[in-house]
Design a protein around this motif. Structure first.
Motif, PDB file in Angstrom:
ATOM      1  N   MET B   1     -18.601  29.959  44.689  1.00 38.30           N
ATOM      2  CA  MET B   1     -18.257  28.646  45.112  1.00 38.30           C
ATOM      3  C   MET B   1     -17.145  27.420  44.355  1.00 38.30           C
ATOM      4  O   MET B   1     -17.658  27.180  43.284  1.00 38.30           O
ATOM      5  CB  MET B   1     -20.072  27.765  45.018  1.00 38.30           C
ATOM      6  CG  MET B   1     -19.960  26.494  45.555  1.00 38.30           C
ATOM      7  SD  MET B   1     -21.452  25.570  45.234  1.00 38.30           S
ATOM      8  CE  MET B   1     -22.795  26.600  45.540  1.00 38.30           C
ATOM      9  N   PRO B   2     -16.077  26.759  45.067  1.00 40.08           N
ATOM     10  CA  PRO B   2     -15.508  26.348  44.942  1.00 40.08           C
ATOM     11  C   PRO B   2     -15.489  24.885  43.792  1.00 40.08           C
ATOM     12  O   PRO B   2     -17.140  24.427  44.769  1.00 40.08           O
ATOM     13  CB  PRO B   2     -14.838  25.975  45.460  1.00 40.08           C
ATOM     14  CG  PRO B   2     -15.087  25.615  46.371  1.00 40.08           C
ATOM     15  CD  PRO B   2     -16.653  27.013  46.301  1.00 40.08           C
ATOM     16  N   HIS B   3     -15.558  24.739  42.975  1.00 38.05           N
ATOM     17  CA  HIS B   3     -15.617  23.015  42.445  1.00 38.05           C
ATOM     18  C   HIS B   3     -14.520  22.282  41.792  1.00 38.05           C
ATOM     19  O   HIS B   3     -14.210  22.175  41.221  1.00 38.05           O
ATOM     20  CB  HIS B   3     -16.354  23.040  40.983  1.00 38.05           C
ATOM     21  CG  HIS B   3     -17.993  23.854  40.885  1.00 38.05           C
ATOM     22  ND1 HIS B   3     -19.491  22.884  41.235  1.00 38.05           N
ATOM     23  CD2 HIS B   3     -18.696  25.209  41.045  1.00 38.05           C
ATOM     24  CE1 HIS B   3     -19.882  24.043  41.730  1.00 38.05           C
ATOM     25  NE2 HIS B   3     -19.933  24.930  41.266  1.00 38.05           N
ATOM     26  N   GLY B   4     -14.263  21.984  43.403  1.00 44.13           N
ATOM     27  CA  GLY B   4     -13.351  20.860  43.829  1.00 44.13           C
ATOM     28  C   GLY B   4     -12.818  19.541  42.134  1.00 44.13           C
ATOM     29  O   GLY B   4     -11.464  19.920  41.581  1.00 44.13           O
ATOM     30  N   LEU B   5     -14.026  19.333  41.273  1.00 43.02           N
ATOM     31  CA  LEU B   5     -13.723  18.240  41.014  1.00 43.02           C
ATOM     32  C   LEU B   5     -13.059  18.514  39.387  1.00 43.02           C
ATOM     33  O   LEU B   5     -12.915  17.554  38.751  1.00 43.02           O
ATOM     34  CB  LEU B   5     -14.943  17.573  40.734  1.00 43.02           C
ATOM     35  CG  LEU B   5     -15.576  16.958  42.242  1.00 43.02           C
ATOM     36  CD1 LEU B   5     -16.739  16.116  41.053  1.00 43.02           C
ATOM     37  CD2 LEU B   5     -14.071  15.561  42.231  1.00 43.02           C
ATOM     38  N   GLU B   6     -13.449  20.284  39.495  1.00 40.95           N
ATOM     39  CA  GLU B   6     -12.945  20.560  38.030  1.00 40.95           C
ATOM     40  C   GLU B   6     -11.393  20.034  38.088  1.00 40.95           C
ATOM     41  O   GLU B   6     -10.676  19.928  36.852  1.00 40.95           O
ATOM     42  CB  GLU B   6     -12.274  22.453  38.274  1.00 40.95           C
ATOM     43  CG  GLU B   6     -13.316  22.868  37.742  1.00 40.95           C
ATOM     44  CD  GLU B   6     -13.159  24.818  38.256  1.00 40.95           C
ATOM     45  OE1 GLU B   6     -12.195  24.752  39.186  1.00 40.95           O
ATOM     46  OE2 GLU B   6     -13.915  24.926  38.767  1.00 40.95           O
ATOM     47  N   LEU B   7     -10.463  19.658  38.525  1.00 40.75           N
ATOM     48  CA  LEU B   7      -9.463  19.046  38.706  1.00 40.75           C
ATOM     49  C   LEU B   7      -8.927  18.132  38.630  1.00 40.75           C
ATOM     50  O   LEU B   7      -7.874  17.734  37.811  1.00 40.75           O
ATOM     51  CB  LEU B   7      -8.744  19.356  39.955  1.00 40.75           C
ATOM     52  CG  LEU B   7      -8.155  21.043  40.015  1.00 40.75           C
ATOM     53  CD1 LEU B   7      -7.374  21.000  41.317  1.00 40.75           C
ATOM     54  CD2 LEU B   7      -7.159  22.038  39.387  1.00 40.75           C
ATOM     55  N   VAL B   8     -10.214  16.804  38.165  1.00 41.07           N
ATOM     56  CA  VAL B   8      -9.396  15.431  38.018  1.00 41.07           C
ATOM     57  C   VAL B   8     -10.042  15.420  36.492  1.00 41.07           C
ATOM     58  O   VAL B   8     -10.742  15.730  35.820  1.00 41.07           O
ATOM     59  CB  VAL B   8     -11.140  15.295  38.903  1.00 41.07           C
ATOM     60  CG1 VAL B   8     -11.086  13.114  38.662  1.00 41.07           C
ATOM     61  CG2 VAL B   8     -10.926  15.131  40.555  1.00 41.07           C
ATOM     62  N   ALA B  23     -22.188  13.461  41.318  1.00 38.23           N
ATOM     63  CA  ALA B  23     -21.074  14.758  41.110  1.00 38.23           C
ATOM     64  C   ALA B  23     -20.256  14.954  40.904  1.00 38.23           C
ATOM     65  O   ALA B  23     -19.667  15.415  39.728  1.00 38.23           O
ATOM     66  CB  ALA B  23     -20.477  14.866  42.822  1.00 38.23           C
TER      67      ALA B  23
END
Lengths: 201, 187, 114
Positions: B1-8, B23
């Motif tokens: 499952m992608p956790h896009g907030l990883e990049l923030v 989140a």
């Protein structure tokens, strides 16, 4: 042996050197620069520091990843205990029974649906309207962070459709609207390969 | 499952989390959870205790987000909470002596050099350091772990352990000297 | 006439075995505002997953059962909630009960629409 027990032969204490390692402050910097005893002891403490960092790296790796089950269990408990939110009633079969869902369970569901779509991460999620009254119109507001380069057109419709289906299946809310807003565009890290596209249904 | 907030970045996530964005908070928890767990485990002696500590720490962090002044310093802040929660956890154990004996046995097992995990890396310098750390007096070990794993200042360690900063300075130095000597002997 | 209150751990098993229930969490009594985990962290006391209270108007023949559950997303959460209430009532028959069930988490693989 470069490390004696307490004090070096030059008269300086190891405690001073240990503190210097952390703060960069020492009463007599000139002495430190020129004293071979102090330099040898400092080198030994620095080696230990490096080894300690290596040790920490191994321990963090051994502790697992933030996406592992132990972390998920902790986050699930947090959701449960810290932010159940409002109580959303469900229709009981038997008069007198009180059946409900927590708002937190529903926002977590919304987030899980959003996160299952590649290139999207769900940020803030709100249920607007009086969810505690059966049948009251509710607007679902979802903020999205979108990975740069992923086309949003189509994705938004796909997400809205998924959300509507999940909410109809798992709640008895009267969902009047699902509002999606892009709050961030994320630049992928060079090291991270872009999330692969999934075939459209 | 992608956790896009990883990049923030941390500061943005922390700011959003203090606005009530759960989140964003979870993304921070995932980012620093492993180090929190590693640190808590070295202090409490087991992953089971460490997981309790991490959960309590995150709960406390969520409630106190508005007290975080520098959003970019969220990592150190989380580790500080983890450190003092780990010590609290040990203190609570002291109140229940019957639990205490059990936990100490488990903790000793985890620290012992004959557990399978350290046997796997036996012979490495890290394994030698781990064994030397286990032989340190309790208070010295705690100071060392809070410093090197938790990256805490002397004052922060002092407040977690309820001792003076000078005591922290002294214990940390003694811990380091002992460890450094043992590592030299090992070599 | 007066029956002893049903055992909470027995009810736990009944609820746990309802299709779609993935977890049974500590019930939160109305008077208790402190979070369950925080309380157990302080006291070392675990809250019971199912709370059984004597009924207010007729304590000997009525009871109130409270619980919180996790539901698998493979099942419809509202249906699972009603199934739990029905299972509790069936198990406690002929005792007159009111059941309070809250869905606190929905987990697992999400079904695709249609």
């Amino acid at each position: 042996m470069s490390i004696p027990d307490r004090n070096l032969e030059c008269g300086h204490s190891l405690e001073e050197l240990s503190t210097y390692l952390d703060t960069g402050d020492i009463p007599d910097p000139h002495h430190l620069a020129e004293c071979p005893d102090c330099q040898a002891a400092l080198a030994s403490l620095r080696n230990l520091k490096v080894l300690g960092t290596e040790f920490l790296g191994e321990e963090i790796a051994a502790a697992g990843k933030g996406t592992d089950d132990w972390m998920q269990a902790i986050l699930d408990n947090l959701r449960l205990e810290v932010r159940p939110g409002r109580t959303i009633p469900l229709r009981p079969e038997h008069p007198g029974d009180t059946l409900s869902e927590t708002e937190g369970a529903i926002t977590a569901l919304v987030r899980a649906v959003g996160d299952s779509i590649p290139g999207i991460a769900v940020g803030k999620c709100r249920l607007r309207g009086d969810v505690t009254v059966p049948g009251a119109p509710v607007t679902v507001e979802v903020q999205l962070a979108v990975l740069y380069g992923h086309p949003m057109l189509g994705r938004a419709d796909e997400l809205r459709e998924h959300l509507a289906a999940a909410l109809a299946r798992h709640t008895e809310l009267n969902v009047a609207a699902i509002d999606l807003a892009v709050s961030d565009v994320l630049q992928p890290r060079p090291a991270t390969p872009p999330t692969p596209e999934e075939p459209q249904p | 499952m992608p956790h896009g907030l990883e990049l923030v970045p941390d500061a943005i996530l922390a700011g959003r989390a203090s606005d009530g964005d759960t989140a964003a908070f979870e993304a921070l928890a995932r980012r620093y959870g492993p180090q929190m767990r590693a640190c808590a485990r070295r202090i409490t002696g087991s992953y089971a205790d460490a997981d309790d500590v991490v959960q309590e720490s995150l709960m406390q962090a969520w409630k106190q987000l508005d007290t975080l002044r520098d959003n970019g310093a969220v990592k150190g802040w989380l580790l500080r909470i983890t450190g003092s929660r780990s010590i609290d956890h040990l203190r609570r154990r002291k109140v229940h002596p019957e639990l205490d004996a059990e936990h100490e046995a488990a903790a000793d097992g985890a620290r012992n050099h004959n557990n399978p995990e350290s046997a796997a890396v036996n012979g490495s310098r890290v394994a030698a350091l781990k064994a030397a750390l286990a032989r340190l007096p309790e208070e010295q070990r705690r100071c060392w772990v809070l410093k090197e794993f938790g990256d805490q200042s002397y004052e922060e360690i002092a407040s977690a352990l309820n001792i003076s900063s000078d005591s922290v300075r002294g214990r940390l130095a003694r811990a380091r000297v002992t460890l450094a000597r043992e590592m030299e002997e090992w070599r | 006439m007066n029956q002893p209150l049903p055992a909470a751990d027995e009810l736990y098993e009944v609820i746990r075995s309802v299709d779609g229930v993935t977890a049974v969490y500590p019930a939160r009594p109305a008077w208790q505002n402190i979070a369950g985990a925080a309380l157990s962290a302080v006291t070392g006391v675990q809250l019971p997953p199912v709370l059984v209270l004597p009924g207010a108007e007729a304590p000997g023949t009525t009871a109130e059962v409270r619980t919180r559950i996790g539901v698998s997303s493979a099942h419809r959460a509202p249906d699972v909630c009603r199934d739990v209430a029905a299972a509790v009532r069936r198990h406690l028959d002929p005792l007159t009960v009111t059941v309070n069930v809250q869905v606190a988490a929905i987990s697992g693989p999400l079904p695709l629409p249609r």
